[in-house]
Design a protein around this motif. Structure first.
Motif, PDB file in Angstrom:
ATOM      1  N   LEU A 197      46.409  24.810  48.013  1.00  0.00           N
ATOM      2  CA  LEU A 197      46.380  26.187  47.919  1.00  0.00           C
ATOM      3  C   LEU A 197      45.828  26.780  47.090  1.00  0.00           C
ATOM      4  O   LEU A 197      45.226  27.739  46.790  1.00  0.00           O
ATOM      5  N   THR A 198      46.241  26.068  45.574  1.00  0.00           N
ATOM      6  CA  THR A 198      45.580  26.548  44.365  1.00  0.00           C
ATOM      7  C   THR A 198      43.864  26.513  44.357  1.00  0.00           C
ATOM      8  O   THR A 198      43.242  27.309  43.747  1.00  0.00           O
ATOM      9  N   ARG A 199      43.299  25.737  44.991  1.00  0.00           N
ATOM     10  CA  ARG A 199      41.927  25.518  45.159  1.00  0.00           C
ATOM     11  C   ARG A 199      41.313  26.781  45.846  1.00  0.00           C
ATOM     12  O   ARG A 199      40.225  26.933  45.615  1.00  0.00           O
ATOM     13  N   TRP A 200      42.186  27.420  46.635  1.00  0.00           N
ATOM     14  CA  TRP A 200      41.540  28.605  47.240  1.00  0.00           C
ATOM     15  C   TRP A 200      41.120  29.801  46.536  1.00  0.00           C
ATOM     16  O   TRP A 200      40.406  30.522  47.055  1.00  0.00           O
ATOM     17  N   ASN A 201      41.575  29.915  45.251  1.00  0.00           N
ATOM     18  CA  ASN A 201      41.301  30.934  44.334  1.00  0.00           C
ATOM     19  C   ASN A 201      40.031  31.060  44.087  1.00  0.00           C
ATOM     20  O   ASN A 201      39.358  31.997  44.185  1.00  0.00           O
ATOM     21  N   GLY A 202      39.292  29.685  43.777  1.00  0.00           N
ATOM     22  CA  GLY A 202      37.960  29.843  43.562  1.00  0.00           C
ATOM     23  C   GLY A 202      37.027  30.271  44.802  1.00  0.00           C
ATOM     24  O   GLY A 202      36.115  30.981  44.705  1.00  0.00           O
ATOM     25  N   ILE A 203      37.581  29.966  45.971  1.00  0.00           N
ATOM     26  CA  ILE A 203      36.759  30.403  47.077  1.00  0.00           C
ATOM     27  C   ILE A 203      36.765  31.582  47.274  1.00  0.00           C
ATOM     28  O   ILE A 203      35.916  32.436  47.641  1.00  0.00           O
ATOM     29  N   LEU A 204      37.977  32.088  47.140  1.00  0.00           N
ATOM     30  CA  LEU A 204      38.262  33.673  47.236  1.00  0.00           C
ATOM     31  C   LEU A 204      37.133  34.305  46.231  1.00  0.00           C
ATOM     32  O   LEU A 204      36.565  35.455  46.583  1.00  0.00           O
ATOM     33  N   GLY A 205      37.171  34.029  45.058  1.00  0.00           N
ATOM     34  CA  GLY A 205      36.194  34.452  43.985  1.00  0.00           C
ATOM     35  C   GLY A 205      35.041  34.375  44.400  1.00  0.00           C
ATOM     36  O   GLY A 205      33.904  35.551  44.259  1.00  0.00           O
ATOM     37  N   ILE A 206      34.375  33.415  45.127  1.00  0.00           N
ATOM     38  CA  ILE A 206      33.138  33.326  45.666  1.00  0.00           C
ATOM     39  C   ILE A 206      32.898  34.471  46.633  1.00  0.00           C
ATOM     40  O   ILE A 206      31.769  34.919  46.930  1.00  0.00           O
ATOM     41  N   VAL A 207      33.851  34.374  47.666  1.00  0.00           N
ATOM     42  CA  VAL A 207      33.663  35.248  48.676  1.00  0.00           C
ATOM     43  C   VAL A 207      33.540  36.809  48.003  1.00  0.00           C
ATOM     44  O   VAL A 207      32.531  37.700  48.666  1.00  0.00           O
ATOM     45  N   VAL A 208      34.254  37.081  47.245  1.00  0.00           N
ATOM     46  CA  VAL A 208      34.209  38.516  46.773  1.00  0.00           C
ATOM     47  C   VAL A 208      32.750  38.677  45.799  1.00  0.00           C
ATOM     48  O   VAL A 208      32.263  39.627  46.084  1.00  0.00           O
ATOM     49  N   ALA A 209      32.427  37.780  45.081  1.00  0.00           N
ATOM     50  CA  ALA A 209      31.276  37.748  44.450  1.00  0.00           C
ATOM     51  C   ALA A 209      30.011  38.138  45.533  1.00  0.00           C
ATOM     52  O   ALA A 209      29.261  38.872  45.151  1.00  0.00           O
ATOM     53  N   ALA A 210      30.134  37.371  46.489  1.00  0.00           N
ATOM     54  CA  ALA A 210      29.035  37.348  47.545  1.00  0.00           C
ATOM     55  C   ALA A 210      28.952  38.834  48.165  1.00  0.00           C
ATOM     56  O   ALA A 210      27.872  39.221  48.329  1.00  0.00           O
ATOM     57  N   GLU A 211      30.067  39.211  48.287  1.00  0.00           N
ATOM     58  CA  GLU A 211      30.213  40.650  49.057  1.00  0.00           C
ATOM     59  C   GLU A 211      29.592  41.805  47.915  1.00  0.00           C
ATOM     60  O   GLU A 211      28.947  42.649  48.335  1.00  0.00           O
ATOM     61  N   PHE A 212      29.862  41.301  46.669  1.00  0.00           N
ATOM     62  CA  PHE A 212      29.497  42.386  45.615  1.00  0.00           C
ATOM     63  C   PHE A 212      27.893  42.333  45.713  1.00  0.00           C
ATOM     64  O   PHE A 212      27.253  43.285  45.419  1.00  0.00           O
ATOM     65  N   ILE A 213      27.584  40.981  45.556  1.00  0.00           N
ATOM     66  CA  ILE A 213      25.979  40.992  45.443  1.00  0.00           C
ATOM     67  C   ILE A 213      25.333  41.516  46.801  1.00  0.00           C
ATOM     68  O   ILE A 213      24.270  42.385  46.698  1.00  0.00           O
ATOM     69  N   TRP A 214      26.187  41.651  48.038  1.00  0.00           N
ATOM     70  CA  TRP A 214      25.598  41.913  49.175  1.00  0.00           C
ATOM     71  C   TRP A 214      25.503  43.648  48.891  1.00  0.00           C
ATOM     72  O   TRP A 214      24.322  44.327  49.282  1.00  0.00           O
ATOM     73  N   ALA A 215      26.269  44.272  48.570  1.00  0.00           N
ATOM     74  CA  ALA A 215      26.500  45.466  48.328  1.00  0.00           C
ATOM     75  C   ALA A 215      25.478  46.048  47.331  1.00  0.00           C
ATOM     76  O   ALA A 215      24.897  47.022  47.346  1.00  0.00           O
ATOM     77  N   LEU A 216      25.543  45.332  46.224  1.00  0.00           N
ATOM     78  CA  LEU A 216      24.302  45.895  45.135  1.00  0.00           C
ATOM     79  C   LEU A 216      23.125  45.589  45.501  1.00  0.00           C
ATOM     80  O   LEU A 216      22.284  46.597  45.339  1.00  0.00           O
ATOM     81  N   SER A 217      22.678  44.461  46.423  1.00  0.00           N
ATOM     82  CA  SER A 217      21.479  44.651  46.789  1.00  0.00           C
ATOM     83  C   SER A 217      20.948  45.764  47.879  1.00  0.00           C
ATOM     84  O   SER A 217      19.790  46.118  47.718  1.00  0.00           O
ATOM     85  N   TYR A 218      21.825  46.015  48.531  1.00  0.00           N
ATOM     86  CA  TYR A 218      21.558  47.435  49.597  1.00  0.00           C
ATOM     87  C   TYR A 218      21.644  48.665  48.741  1.00  0.00           C
ATOM     88  O   TYR A 218      20.972  49.513  49.221  1.00  0.00           O
ATOM     89  N   THR A 219      22.201  48.566  47.588  1.00  0.00           N
ATOM     90  CA  THR A 219      22.165  49.882  46.910  1.00  0.00           C
ATOM     91  C   THR A 219      20.683  49.807  46.000  1.00  0.00           C
ATOM     92  O   THR A 219      20.071  50.936  45.906  1.00  0.00           O
ATOM     93  N   ILE A 220      20.351  48.823  45.630  1.00  0.00           N
ATOM     94  CA  ILE A 220      19.059  48.707  44.952  1.00  0.00           C
ATOM     95  C   ILE A 220      17.844  48.821  45.817  1.00  0.00           C
ATOM     96  O   ILE A 220      16.845  49.488  45.570  1.00  0.00           O
ATOM     97  N   TRP A 221      17.941  47.981  47.049  1.00  0.00           N
ATOM     98  CA  TRP A 221      16.857  47.982  48.040  1.00  0.00           C
ATOM     99  C   TRP A 221      17.769  48.634  49.321  1.00  0.00           C
ATOM    100  O   TRP A 221      18.008  47.785  50.216  1.00  0.00           O
ATOM    101  N   PRO A 222      17.579  49.730  49.769  1.00  0.00           N
ATOM    102  CA  PRO A 222      18.240  50.430  50.719  1.00  0.00           C
ATOM    103  C   PRO A 222      17.640  50.007  52.153  1.00  0.00           C
ATOM    104  O   PRO A 222      16.428  49.781  52.192  1.00  0.00           O
TER     105      PRO A 222
END
Length: 185
Positions: free
Chosen positions: A146-171
């Motif tokens: 279960l504790t290994r999932w913390n890294g996976i959760l971080g990756i998922v959040v980071a990927a979503e952040f990059i996705w949102a940022l990319s569409y902010t920069i390149w609409p």
């Protein structure tokens, strides 16, 4: 066992939504449709109870239990939106509702940032569930997966952040066919 329950809950979630929308728009039974749609969140409770009972009975945690926590987190934060998405399409197809709109530009970027916040919320909920289960079981050896999932959760959040940022920069731009359909009376 837990993986089978997760799959059954996912199938049950969509069965509740689709049958609720079918009752509402195809059969014209709005109350029945609403009752069936309200069953969807109850499926998360069933999954949470199943995971807790399974681990409380002495089972060692596996990646399946982490997946269950992630599923519950996303179901809570995205569930209403998924139902609204399906409702719009059912209403358009069976009740002469408006066509689903396609977002572009700043409006699409704004939706992406909303998705980032939903994903962050899902990660916090999943992390909270994992922490609560780890605390409840109180055996680091049995809950190591279960504790290994913390890294996976971080990756998922980071990927979503990059996705949102990319569409902010390149609409996102509307396709030519969508623009033509919007301009046609």
């Amino acid at each position: 066992m837990i993986l089978g329950i997760i799959i059954a809950c996912e199938v049950g979630f969509w069965a509740a939504i689709l049958s609720g929308l079918a009752a509402r728009y195809i059969l014209g039974a709005k109350r029945l449709g609403t009752a069936l749609l309200l069953c969807a969140p109850l499926i998360d409770v069933v999954l949470l109870i199943a995971v807790t009972v399974h681990l409380s009975s002495g089972a060692a945690a596996s990646w399946h239990h982490g997946l269950a926590a992630l599923y519950i987190g996303f179901s809570i934060t995205y569930g209403h939106r998924m139902i609204a998405w399906a409702d719009t399409r059912f209403a358009h197809r069976y009740a002469d509702g408006p066509a689903p709109s396609k977002l572009a530009g700043a409006r699409y970027a704004q939706r992406c940032w909303g998705d980032f916040l939903r994903t962050l919320g899902a990660a916090v909920i999943a992390g909270g569930i994992l922490a609560a289960i780890t605390w409840w079981i109180d055996d680091p050896v049995r809950t190591e997966a279960l504790t290994r999932w913390n890294g996976i959760l971080g990756i998922v959040v980071a990927a979503e952040f990059i996705w949102a940022l990319s569409y902010t920069i390149w609409p996102r731009k509307l396709s030519t066919s969508t623009v033509q359909n919007l301009s046609t009376p």
